[in-house]
Design an enzyme around this catalytic site. Structure first.
Site, PDB file in Angstrom:
ATOM      1  N   LYS A 100      23.787  -3.275   2.292  1.00  0.00           N
ATOM      2  CA  LYS A 100      23.609  -4.397   1.364  1.00  0.00           C
ATOM      3  C   LYS A 100      22.337  -4.155   0.540  1.00  0.00           C
ATOM      4  O   LYS A 100      21.321  -3.701   1.058  1.00  0.00           O
ATOM      5  CB  LYS A 100      23.502  -5.705   2.140  1.00  0.00           C
ATOM      6  CG  LYS A 100      23.354  -6.939   1.249  1.00  0.00           C
ATOM      7  CD  LYS A 100      23.262  -8.217   2.088  1.00  0.00           C
ATOM      8  CE  LYS A 100      23.087  -9.439   1.194  1.00  0.00           C
ATOM      9  NZ  LYS A 100      22.981 -10.697   1.977  1.00  0.00           N
ATOM     10  N   SER A 175      27.074 -13.380   1.173  1.00  0.00           N
ATOM     11  CA  SER A 175      26.472 -12.653   0.073  1.00  0.00           C
ATOM     12  C   SER A 175      26.588 -11.139   0.191  1.00  0.00           C
ATOM     13  O   SER A 175      26.253 -10.412  -0.752  1.00  0.00           O
ATOM     14  CB  SER A 175      24.999 -13.053  -0.061  1.00  0.00           C
ATOM     15  OG  SER A 175      24.283 -12.755   1.124  1.00  0.00           O
ATOM     16  N   SER A 199      26.805 -14.684   5.731  1.00  0.00           N
ATOM     17  CA  SER A 199      26.912 -13.645   4.701  1.00  0.00           C
ATOM     18  C   SER A 199      27.388 -12.296   5.199  1.00  0.00           C
ATOM     19  O   SER A 199      27.687 -11.411   4.398  1.00  0.00           O
ATOM     20  CB  SER A 199      25.566 -13.485   3.979  1.00  0.00           C
ATOM     21  OG  SER A 199      25.249 -14.652   3.266  1.00  0.00           O
TER      22      SER A 199
END
Length: 516
Positions: A100, A175, A199
């Site tokens: 990420k 996310s 997330s």
């Protein structure tokens, strides 16, 4: 530049301090001393861990064009090749991974999904990066994340929306949106996501993956950009249960730097062998189905698939019963206070009380206070969070500490249930992926696009319990000609990732979720 006296008086006004006229000169002297101290520290050399670029060289660094043949789901941020020339184990040999894009890799630009800051290239590697490399893993790039890691719909990144691996034009969750899309599409073998309210688990759920949010503090957050430290967690996203267990074993264990690690967090050498222990099966395991985990408004297909999935456990010899935590139904509201008010101070550059590696070079890239130009580049989620956070601190100051206490109460209630069952299960999200909102969608429409995503996930960030999202079959999308993954969440006691993995692995061995 304003004089010291002008600065003194304007600063005092902001904190409602009316300085007596006969004391102004003395406070002016005191402020001058503070300024001198601040400038002394500002001139000192920073102190961040320095990566070994010889053993861990960064190669083939480039920015892939959005929605190009090499980036069809718009899920890649930066591409590169990073592998160790001197690994210590071969645990992740042959495995490719993405991270990420809030995880620091020295020398690789970090976008954070936003254009609100000028380009930032970290100076340090996150602890988990070093651990992956030492285990012979090859990191092939950074995955797009939602704008400033706020959002659950994959529509807010400055580089454009990220598309679901199973249906172009549908949400990949957030996310950790890019990680979900890349792992599910087969672009990499494994991925790392970060979870502030779901997330990791939400994009795992929407893309048919295993997404593991470990016990709070188990995996070091060192070298990762934080939103609200009390809820931030980092963990694996994989296509099968064994890979999730293996990757968790590689990255888990206190690093001596992350102050999130509390009592019970073991060092690297004491981490259980998850992939071996998970093979013990579920004969006699007690599984509690959370009554409040299937509220009104849940997608009927998701609920049906979940009930069928629970039935598999019974067929494997587990004992299944219904359990209840009434406060779970209100947990999302309490978490929202905790998250928005806590994160607000970080958004203003005023987070304090930390004993960890601070990413000072990122702070230097941010302009405080925000200008209208910066605000205009924020996503609706960030704008709403900024507005709500400021409003809450101005008018409801006592609600934040109350939310902290209530979440501790919720932890105690989950723990009470977990004293009579080994795990608690519920759907991960209340619906499958939905179509991405239009680029010009109104603020309310963009916020409402996340309905059903965090109701069953966010509370466990606040309570710290480990939770795994796993795929359990397909259900009809809004367009009934499209089938999208449904997901079950398994929640365990603190530091009992083994039991969660046992349940998930036994289910996976018994059922091919794609045909379930």
């Amino acid at each position: 530049m304003a004089s010291t006296r002008e600065t003194l008086l304007s600063t005092a006004k902001k904190v409602s301090f009316e300085i007596p006229k006969d004391e102004i000169s003395e406070y002016e002297e005191l402020l001058s001393r503070t300024k001198k101290t601040l400038e002394t520290v500002a001139a000192m050399d920073d102190y961040q861990p320095q990566p070994n670029l010889t053993i861990h060289p960064r190669k083939n660094i480039y920015l892939p064009p959005p929605q190009s043949p090499s980036n069809p789901l718009n899920a890649w941020a930066w591409r590169f090749t990073l592998a160790s020339t001197s690994p210590t184990t071969n645990t992740l040999a042959t495995k490719t991974l993405c991270l990420k894009d809030n995880i620091c890799v020295a020398g690789i630009p970090c976008l954070l999904g936003t254009s609100t800051i000028t380009p930032w290239t970290p100076q340090t590697d996150a602890t988990i990066v070093t651990r992956i490399l030492d285990a012979s893993g090859t990191i092939t790039g950074k995955a797009v994340c939602e704008n400033l890691s706020r959002g659950a719909v994959s529509s807010t990144a400055a580089t454009g929306p990220v598309h679901n691996a199973y249906a172009f034009g549908y949400s990949a969750g957030g996310s950790s949106s890019g990680t979900g899309a890349l792992v599910a599409s087969g672009a990499v073998d494994m991925g790392i996501g970060c979870d502030q309210g779901g997330s990791i688990r939400i994009p795992a759920a929407l893309n048919g993956l295993y997404g593991f949010k470990p016990t709070a503090g188990l995996v070091p957050y060192t070298g990762i950009v934080s939103n609200e430290a009390s809820v931030d967690v980092v963990g694996p996203m994989t296509r099968n249960c064994r890979d999730a267990a293996v990757l968790l074993g590689v990255i888990a264990g206190w690093d001596g730097l992350d102050d999130r690690a509390g009592p019970g967090v073991k060092g690297v050498g004491d981490i259980p062998c998850y992939e071996r222990l998970m093979e013990e099966g579920v004969e006699g395991v007690r599984i509690g189905v959370l009554r409040e985990g299937t509220p009104g408004g849940i997608d009927p297909g998701v609920e049906r698939k979940f009930r069928q999935a629970v039935g598999v456990f019974e067929g494997l010899g587990a004992s299944v019963c219904e359990v209840s935590v009434p406060l779970h139904a209100q947990a999302r509201s309490v978490y929202s206070v905790l998250s928005k008010m806590g994160n607000h101070m970080g958004m203003l550059g005023q987070a304090t009380g930390r004993r960890q590696v601070m990413l000072t070079d990122l702070y230097e890239k941010k302009d405080f206070p925000y200008t209208p130009e910066v605000i205009s580049k924020m996503s609706v989620m960030s704008k709403e969070g900024l507005l709500s956070g400021e409003f809450a601190w101005q008018h409801y100051t006592a609600v934040y500490p109350k939310a902290v206490n209530i979440m501790r109460k919720l932890k105690d209630l989950y723990d009470e249930v977990l004293s009579s069952v080994d795990v608690i299960v519920m759907p991960t999200t209340l619906s499958p992926a939905r179509p991405l909102p239009p680029v010009d969608a109104s603020p309310l429409a963009q916020i409402d696009a996340a309905k059903g995503m965090t109701e069953n996930t966010c509370s466990f960030n606040a309570t710290g319990h480990p939770a795994l999202a796993m795929p359990i079959g397909f259900v009809a999308a809004e367009d009934e000609s499209i089938q999208l993954p449904a997901s079950m969440q398994i929640v365990g006691r603190w530091h009992d990732e083994v039991m969660i993995s046992r349940c998930a692995y036994a289910w996976e061995k018994a059922v091919d979720w794609r045909d379930f």
